[in-house]
Design a protein around this motif. Structure first.
Motif, short mmCIF file in Angstrom:
data_model
loop_
_atom_site.label_atom_id
_atom_site.label_comp_id
_atom_site.label_asym_id
_atom_site.label_seq_id
_atom_site.Cartn_x
_atom_site.Cartn_y
_atom_site.Cartn_z
N UNK A 1 0.85 -1.19 0.00
CA UNK A 1 0.00 0.00 0.00
C UNK A 1 0.89 1.25 0.00
N UNK A 2 0.67 2.18 -0.93
CA UNK A 2 1.47 3.41 -0.91
C UNK A 2 1.00 4.30 0.25
N UNK A 3 1.97 4.98 0.86
CA UNK A 3 1.66 5.85 1.98
C UNK A 3 1.48 7.29 1.54
N UNK A 4 0.64 8.00 2.24
CA UNK A 4 0.50 9.43 2.04
C UNK A 4 0.75 10.08 3.39
N UNK A 5 1.54 11.12 3.39
CA UNK A 5 1.89 11.84 4.61
C UNK A 5 1.27 13.23 4.57
N UNK A 6 1.12 13.81 5.73
CA UNK A 6 0.61 15.17 5.83
C UNK A 6 1.76 16.05 6.32
N UNK A 7 2.09 17.09 5.54
CA UNK A 7 3.18 17.97 5.95
C UNK A 7 2.70 19.00 6.96
N UNK A 8 3.58 19.90 7.39
CA UNK A 8 3.25 20.87 8.44
C UNK A 8 2.20 21.89 7.99
N UNK A 9 1.95 22.01 6.68
CA UNK A 9 0.90 22.91 6.17
C UNK A 9 -0.43 22.22 5.99
N UNK A 10 -0.48 20.89 6.21
CA UNK A 10 -1.73 20.15 6.06
C UNK A 10 -1.93 19.59 4.67
N UNK A 11 -0.89 19.61 3.82
CA UNK A 11 -1.00 19.07 2.46
C UNK A 11 -0.56 17.62 2.43
N UNK A 12 -1.15 16.82 1.53
CA UNK A 12 -0.75 15.43 1.38
C UNK A 12 0.50 15.36 0.51
N UNK A 13 1.52 14.64 0.98
CA UNK A 13 2.77 14.46 0.24
C UNK A 13 3.17 13.00 0.32
#
Length: 150
Positions: A41-53
């Motif tokens: 499963x590919x992961x999606x992270x949330x950066x400090x601005x709230x965007x998915x990266x």
């Protein structure tokens, strides 16, 4: 000799249905093959601005938040925050049917029409009378109650 019951239209529909079934089967097999060779499963992270990266966030940009500073719900009103609200409205009787016992009052401030029933009258009113009234939620909207002649 008897003619075939299968028409041209029926054979075309059958061909389309079989072709669709084959395409669906090929897609299913392709998905299975991709799942076997994929890394999971590919992961999606949330950066400090709230965007998915797709890259993990930098721990140095992490901000510490005090849990007690988060307010959940509506903040309580303090003394002096209250606005004075006058429940008494003024208006003019636009229509009143004495035989049926109801009518309408137009508010002088916002020109809204409000229903009034004979049970909500304090004084006897007539058409074009200036009145003061209070509003109450009724079955079909706001109703004028405690109607007094000015």
């Amino acid at each position: 000799m008897a003619r075939s019951q299968q028409t041209y239209n029926k054979t075309e529909k059958e061909k389309k249905r079989l072709k669709k079934r084959e395409e669906k089967q090929k897609k299913k097999e392709a998905r299975k093959a991709e799942a076997k060779e994929g890394s999971g499963i590919p992961f999606a992270y949330v950066d400090h601005n709230g965007n998915l990266v797709d890259t993990p966030p930098d721990p140095s940009e992490k901000v510490k938040i005090d849990a007690e500073s988060i307010v959940i719900g509506i903040p309580k009103k303090e003394e002096g925050d209250e606005e004075e609200f006058d429940p008494v409205h003024k208006g003019k009787v636009s229509y009143f049917d004495f035989s049926k016992g109801f009518g309408f009052i137009i508010d002088s401030e916002d020109q809204e029409k409000y229903f009034v029933h004979v049970s909500g009258l304090i004084d006897e009113i007539d058409i074009d009378d200036k009145v003061s009234f209070e509003l109450e939620k009724g079955m079909k909207g706001m109703n004028a109650v405690r109607v007094k002649k000015i």
